[in-house]
Design an enzyme around this catalytic site. Structure first.
Site, mmCIF file in Angstrom:
data_model
loop_
_atom_site.group_PDB
_atom_site.id
_atom_site.type_symbol
_atom_site.label_atom_id
_atom_site.label_comp_id
_atom_site.label_asym_id
_atom_site.label_seq_id
_atom_site.Cartn_x
_atom_site.Cartn_y
_atom_site.Cartn_z
ATOM 1 N N LYS A 12 -1.101 -1.251 -4.347
ATOM 2 C CA LYS A 12 -2.173 -0.260 -4.328
ATOM 3 C C LYS A 12 -1.497 1.099 -4.438
ATOM 4 C CE LYS A 12 -5.876 1.803 -1.560
ATOM 5 N NZ LYS A 12 -6.534 1.862 -0.228
ATOM 6 N N ILE A 43 -9.348 -0.036 -5.850
ATOM 7 C CA ILE A 43 -9.716 -0.111 -4.433
ATOM 8 C C ILE A 43 -10.340 1.217 -4.067
ATOM 9 C CG2 ILE A 43 -8.858 -0.336 -2.073
ATOM 10 C CD1 ILE A 43 -6.633 -2.142 -3.229
ATOM 11 N N TYR A 101 0.866 -1.175 0.000
ATOM 12 C CA TYR A 101 0.000 0.000 0.000
ATOM 13 C C TYR A 101 0.902 1.223 0.000
ATOM 14 C CZ TYR A 101 -3.794 3.188 1.427
ATOM 15 O OH TYR A 101 -4.710 4.210 1.492
#
Length: 304
Positions: A164, A206, A136
Protein backbone atom coordinates in the site's frame (compact mmCIF):
# COMPACT_ATOMS: atom_id res chain seq x y z
CA UNK A 1 2.56 -16.96 -3.12
CA UNK A 2 -0.18 -16.02 -5.57
CA UNK A 3 -2.94 -13.58 -4.67
CA UNK A 4 -5.65 -11.80 -6.63
CA UNK A 5 -5.98 -8.55 -4.74
CA UNK A 6 -7.22 -5.81 -7.05
CA UNK A 7 -9.94 -3.22 -7.26
CA UNK A 8 -11.48 -0.91 -4.68
CA UNK A 9 -10.81 -1.72 -1.03
CA UNK A 10 -12.46 0.65 1.48
CA UNK A 11 -10.54 1.01 4.71
CA UNK A 12 -13.71 0.53 6.73
CA UNK A 13 -14.61 2.44 9.86
CA UNK A 14 -15.29 0.72 13.15
CA UNK A 15 -18.77 1.64 14.28
CA UNK A 16 -19.33 2.44 17.98
CA UNK A 17 -22.39 2.84 20.18
CA UNK A 18 -22.78 6.10 22.10
CA UNK A 19 -21.12 4.44 25.11
CA UNK A 20 -18.02 3.61 23.05
CA UNK A 21 -18.63 -0.11 22.68
CA UNK A 22 -18.40 -1.70 19.22
CA UNK A 23 -21.66 -1.65 17.29
CA UNK A 24 -21.39 -4.98 15.49
CA UNK A 25 -24.87 -4.70 13.97
CA UNK A 26 -24.02 -1.35 12.38
CA UNK A 27 -20.78 -2.74 11.03
CA UNK A 28 -22.65 -5.66 9.46
CA UNK A 29 -25.13 -3.28 7.81
CA UNK A 30 -22.29 -1.16 6.48
CA UNK A 31 -20.48 -4.20 5.06
CA UNK A 32 -23.59 -5.48 3.30
CA UNK A 33 -24.12 -2.09 1.67
CA UNK A 34 -20.52 -1.88 0.47
CA UNK A 35 -20.66 -5.39 -0.99
CA UNK A 36 -23.97 -4.63 -2.73
CA UNK A 37 -22.42 -1.51 -4.25
CA UNK A 38 -19.59 -3.39 -5.89
CA UNK A 39 -16.43 -3.02 -3.81
CA UNK A 40 -13.81 -5.74 -4.22
CA UNK A 41 -12.39 -6.05 -0.71
CA UNK A 42 -11.91 -4.24 2.57
CA UNK A 43 -9.20 -3.28 5.01
CA UNK A 44 -10.53 -3.89 8.52
CA UNK A 45 -8.92 -2.11 11.47
CA UNK A 46 -6.68 0.19 9.51
CA UNK A 47 -6.23 3.85 10.37
CA UNK A 48 -9.87 4.64 9.58
CA UNK A 49 -10.85 1.61 11.69
CA UNK A 50 -9.17 3.18 14.76
CA UNK A 51 -7.03 0.08 15.27
CA UNK A 52 -4.93 1.57 18.04
CA UNK A 53 -8.06 2.54 20.00
CA UNK A 54 -9.25 -1.07 20.40
CA UNK A 55 -8.14 -3.62 22.96
CA UNK A 56 -6.55 -6.88 21.86
CA UNK A 57 -9.79 -8.74 22.59
CA UNK A 58 -11.88 -6.21 20.68
CA UNK A 59 -9.63 -6.43 17.63
CA UNK A 60 -9.95 -10.20 17.45
CA UNK A 61 -13.72 -10.08 18.01
CA UNK A 62 -14.11 -7.45 15.30
CA UNK A 63 -12.16 -9.46 12.73
CA UNK A 64 -14.05 -12.64 13.59
CA UNK A 65 -17.37 -10.84 13.15
CA UNK A 66 -16.24 -9.20 9.90
CA UNK A 67 -15.13 -12.50 8.34
CA UNK A 68 -18.37 -14.17 9.43
CA UNK A 69 -20.42 -11.34 7.90
CA UNK A 70 -18.55 -11.29 4.59
CA UNK A 71 -18.74 -15.08 4.12
CA UNK A 72 -16.03 -15.12 1.47
CA UNK A 73 -17.79 -12.72 -0.92
CA UNK A 74 -14.92 -10.21 -0.94
CA UNK A 75 -11.30 -10.11 0.22
CA UNK A 76 -10.80 -9.22 3.89
CA UNK A 77 -7.41 -7.85 4.93
CA UNK A 78 -6.74 -6.94 8.57
CA UNK A 79 -4.61 -4.00 9.60
CA UNK A 80 -1.82 -4.83 12.05
CA UNK A 81 -0.67 -1.91 14.20
CA UNK A 82 1.37 -3.03 17.22
CA UNK A 83 4.22 -1.66 19.31
CA UNK A 84 6.51 -4.68 18.95
CA UNK A 85 7.24 -7.38 16.41
CA UNK A 86 6.34 -10.07 18.93
CA UNK A 87 2.92 -8.51 19.60
CA UNK A 88 2.32 -8.13 15.86
CA UNK A 89 3.23 -11.77 15.23
CA UNK A 90 0.93 -12.93 18.02
CA UNK A 91 -1.92 -10.87 16.61
CA UNK A 92 -1.40 -12.31 13.14
CA UNK A 93 -1.23 -15.85 14.53
CA UNK A 94 -4.50 -15.29 16.37
CA UNK A 95 -6.20 -14.15 13.15
CA UNK A 96 -5.05 -17.08 11.00
CA UNK A 97 -7.75 -19.53 12.17
CA UNK A 98 -10.48 -16.89 11.77
CA UNK A 99 -10.33 -17.10 7.96
CA UNK A 100 -8.74 -13.74 7.22
CA UNK A 101 -7.33 -13.36 3.68
CA UNK A 102 -4.26 -11.34 4.57
CA UNK A 103 -2.57 -8.71 6.72
CA UNK A 104 -1.71 -5.06 6.10
CA UNK A 105 1.38 -4.64 8.26
CA UNK A 106 2.66 -1.34 9.62
CA UNK A 107 6.10 -0.75 11.10
CA UNK A 108 6.16 -0.88 14.89
CA UNK A 109 4.34 2.18 16.19
CA UNK A 110 5.48 4.59 18.93
CA UNK A 111 9.17 3.71 18.44
CA UNK A 112 10.51 4.90 15.10
CA UNK A 113 13.05 2.27 14.12
CA UNK A 114 16.13 2.49 11.95
CA UNK A 115 15.92 0.94 8.49
CA UNK A 116 17.49 -2.24 9.86
CA UNK A 117 14.97 -2.39 12.69
CA UNK A 118 12.02 -1.81 10.37
CA UNK A 119 13.21 -4.63 8.15
CA UNK A 120 13.64 -6.90 11.17
CA UNK A 121 10.07 -6.14 12.23
CA UNK A 122 8.65 -7.12 8.84
CA UNK A 123 10.85 -10.20 8.57
CA UNK A 124 9.92 -11.42 12.03
CA UNK A 125 6.19 -11.11 11.41
CA UNK A 126 6.36 -12.55 7.88
CA UNK A 127 8.27 -15.59 9.08
CA UNK A 128 5.75 -16.22 11.84
CA UNK A 129 2.76 -16.74 9.54
CA UNK A 130 1.63 -18.28 6.28
CA UNK A 131 -0.75 -15.39 5.59
CA UNK A 132 -0.01 -13.03 2.69
CA UNK A 133 1.20 -9.63 3.87
CA UNK A 134 0.80 -6.14 2.44
CA UNK A 135 3.44 -3.57 3.35
CA UNK A 136 1.87 -0.30 4.46
CA UNK A 137 4.32 2.42 3.46
CA UNK A 138 3.18 5.72 4.90
CA UNK A 139 6.17 7.94 5.72
CA UNK A 140 3.96 11.01 5.99
CA UNK A 141 2.02 9.64 8.96
CA UNK A 142 4.49 7.22 10.53
CA UNK A 143 7.88 8.73 9.74
CA UNK A 144 9.25 5.56 8.15
CA UNK A 145 9.83 5.25 4.41
CA UNK A 146 10.26 1.68 3.21
CA UNK A 147 12.34 2.66 0.21
CA UNK A 148 13.35 0.62 -2.84
CA UNK A 149 16.44 -0.89 -1.27
CA UNK A 150 14.48 -1.97 1.80
CA UNK A 151 11.75 -3.36 -0.43
CA UNK A 152 14.39 -5.40 -2.29
CA UNK A 153 15.33 -7.10 0.97
CA UNK A 154 11.69 -7.78 1.86
CA UNK A 155 11.15 -9.27 -1.61
CA UNK A 156 13.00 -12.33 -0.29
CA UNK A 157 10.03 -13.06 2.01
CA UNK A 158 7.62 -15.08 -0.18
CA UNK A 159 4.48 -14.08 1.71
CA UNK A 160 5.13 -10.33 1.48
CA UNK A 161 3.10 -9.87 -1.67
CA UNK A 162 1.67 -6.36 -1.84
CA UNK A 163 2.38 -2.73 -1.04
CA UNK A 164 0.00 0.00 0.00
CA UNK A 165 1.97 2.95 -1.30
CA UNK A 166 1.12 6.10 0.65
CA UNK A 167 4.27 8.17 0.23
CA UNK A 168 2.21 10.66 -1.88
CA UNK A 169 4.93 10.43 -4.55
CA UNK A 170 3.39 8.87 -7.64
CA UNK A 171 6.90 8.34 -9.06
CA UNK A 172 7.34 5.57 -6.51
CA UNK A 173 4.79 3.40 -8.32
CA UNK A 174 6.82 3.50 -11.54
CA UNK A 175 10.04 2.93 -9.62
CA UNK A 176 8.59 -0.13 -7.89
CA UNK A 177 7.41 -1.57 -11.18
CA UNK A 178 10.69 -0.84 -12.96
CA UNK A 179 12.72 -2.54 -10.25
CA UNK A 180 10.46 -5.42 -9.23
CA UNK A 181 8.18 -6.04 -12.21
CA UNK A 182 5.07 -7.86 -11.01
CA UNK A 183 6.69 -9.17 -7.79
CA UNK A 184 4.35 -6.97 -5.71
CA UNK A 185 0.71 -6.01 -6.13
CA UNK A 186 0.62 -2.24 -5.71
CA UNK A 187 -2.26 -0.35 -4.14
CA UNK A 188 -2.72 3.41 -4.08
CA UNK A 189 -3.14 4.45 -0.47
CA UNK A 190 -3.76 8.19 -0.90
CA UNK A 191 -7.23 9.22 -2.01
CA UNK A 192 -6.36 12.42 -3.83
CA UNK A 193 -3.80 10.81 -6.16
CA UNK A 194 -5.98 7.78 -6.91
CA UNK A 195 -6.53 8.34 -10.63
CA UNK A 196 -2.88 9.19 -11.27
CA UNK A 197 -1.80 6.05 -9.42
CA UNK A 198 -4.18 3.81 -11.34
CA UNK A 199 -3.03 5.23 -14.66
CA UNK A 200 0.56 4.46 -13.64
CA UNK A 201 -0.32 0.84 -12.98
CA UNK A 202 -1.60 0.51 -9.42
CA UNK A 203 -4.07 -2.36 -9.56
CA UNK A 204 -5.89 -1.49 -6.35
CA UNK A 205 -7.09 1.49 -4.35
CA UNK A 206 -7.37 1.52 -0.57
CA UNK A 207 -9.63 4.43 0.25
CA UNK A 208 -11.39 6.17 3.10
CA UNK A 209 -14.05 8.07 1.16
CA UNK A 210 -15.02 4.87 -0.67
CA UNK A 211 -16.94 4.07 2.50
CA UNK A 212 -19.21 7.02 1.75
CA UNK A 213 -19.38 6.95 -2.05
CA UNK A 214 -18.61 3.36 -3.09
CA UNK A 215 -20.42 3.44 -6.43
CA UNK A 216 -18.47 6.47 -7.63
CA UNK A 217 -15.23 4.89 -6.41
CA UNK A 218 -15.87 1.65 -8.28
CA UNK A 219 -16.87 3.57 -11.43
CA UNK A 220 -13.67 5.63 -11.26
CA UNK A 221 -11.58 2.49 -10.92
CA UNK A 222 -13.32 0.68 -13.76
CA UNK A 223 -13.05 3.63 -16.14
CA UNK A 224 -9.37 4.15 -15.33
CA UNK A 225 -8.55 0.47 -15.84
CA UNK A 226 -10.45 0.50 -19.14
CA UNK A 227 -8.49 3.50 -20.38
CA UNK A 228 -11.60 5.68 -20.53
CA UNK A 229 -9.69 8.67 -19.26
CA UNK A 230 -12.04 11.56 -20.05
CA UNK A 231 -14.92 9.82 -18.30
CA UNK A 232 -12.71 8.97 -15.34
CA UNK A 233 -11.64 12.62 -15.11
CA UNK A 234 -15.25 13.74 -14.86
CA UNK A 235 -15.82 11.59 -11.78
CA UNK A 236 -12.42 12.49 -10.33
CA UNK A 237 -13.00 16.23 -10.59
CA UNK A 238 -16.33 15.85 -8.83
CA UNK A 239 -14.74 13.59 -6.21
CA UNK A 240 -11.61 15.61 -5.44
CA UNK A 241 -12.94 17.92 -2.68
CA UNK A 242 -14.22 14.82 -0.88
CA UNK A 243 -10.99 12.90 -1.39
CA UNK A 244 -9.05 15.72 0.25
CA UNK A 245 -10.82 14.87 3.51
CA UNK A 246 -8.78 11.66 3.65
CA UNK A 247 -5.46 13.50 3.70
CA UNK A 248 -5.72 15.56 6.91
CA UNK A 249 -5.10 14.59 10.55
CA UNK A 250 -8.83 14.42 11.34
CA UNK A 251 -9.53 12.06 8.45
CA UNK A 252 -11.28 9.50 10.68
CA UNK A 253 -13.71 12.07 12.04
CA UNK A 254 -14.26 13.51 8.55
CA UNK A 255 -15.08 10.14 7.05
CA UNK A 256 -17.31 9.10 9.93
CA UNK A 257 -19.23 12.39 9.82
CA UNK A 258 -19.73 11.92 6.08
CA UNK A 259 -20.94 8.36 6.72
CA UNK A 260 -23.43 9.69 9.25
CA UNK A 261 -24.69 12.36 6.85
CA UNK A 262 -25.47 9.67 4.27
CA UNK A 263 -26.95 7.36 6.93
CA UNK A 264 -24.20 4.81 6.41
CA UNK A 265 -22.95 4.86 9.99
CA UNK A 266 -22.29 6.99 13.06
CA UNK A 267 -19.69 9.67 13.70
CA UNK A 268 -18.91 8.19 17.13
CA UNK A 269 -15.15 7.92 17.71
CA UNK A 270 -13.01 6.87 20.65
CA UNK A 271 -10.85 9.16 22.72
CA UNK A 272 -8.46 10.80 22.22
CA UNK A 273 -10.36 11.54 18.99
CA UNK A 274 -13.33 13.86 19.36
CA UNK A 275 -16.20 14.58 16.94
CA UNK A 276 -15.64 17.60 14.74
CA UNK A 277 -16.94 20.97 15.88
CA UNK A 278 -17.20 24.51 14.59
CA UNK A 279 -15.68 25.39 11.25
CA UNK A 280 -14.05 21.97 10.83
CA UNK A 281 -17.45 20.34 11.06
CA UNK A 282 -19.09 22.95 8.85
CA UNK A 283 -16.41 22.45 6.18
CA UNK A 284 -17.09 18.71 5.97
CA UNK A 285 -20.83 19.30 5.86
CA UNK A 286 -20.45 21.87 3.06
CA UNK A 287 -18.16 19.59 1.10
CA UNK A 288 -20.49 16.61 1.35
CA UNK A 289 -23.62 18.61 0.62
CA UNK A 290 -22.02 20.25 -2.41
CA UNK A 291 -21.01 16.83 -3.72
CA UNK A 292 -24.54 15.52 -3.23
CA UNK A 293 -26.02 18.50 -5.07
CA UNK A 294 -23.67 17.89 -8.01
CA UNK A 295 -23.68 14.10 -7.94
CA UNK A 296 -23.00 12.49 -11.32
CA UNK A 297 -25.46 10.10 -12.93
CA UNK A 298 -23.29 7.01 -13.24
CA UNK A 299 -25.71 5.21 -15.55
CA UNK A 300 -24.42 7.26 -18.50
CA UNK A 301 -21.07 5.44 -18.34
CA UNK A 302 -22.62 2.05 -19.17
CA UNK A 303 -20.53 0.12 -16.65
CA UNK A 304 -21.27 -3.37 -15.37
Amino acid sequence: MKINWQGVFPAISTQFHDDGSINFASNATMLEALIDEGIDGIIALGTVGENASLSAEEKRAFIEHTVATVKGRITVIAGCTENTARAAAQYVNDLEPLGIDGIMLLPAVVYRGTDKEVLAHYQYVARSTRLPIMIYNNPVSYGVDIDLDMTAILAAEPNIVAIKESSTDTRRITELQSRFGDRFTIFCGVDDIALESMLLGATGWISGLTNVFPRESVALYQLARAGRIEEAREIYRWFMPLLRLDTIPTLVQCIKLAEQMLERGSENVRLPRLPLEGEERAYVERTVNTALSQRIDLSKFNLN
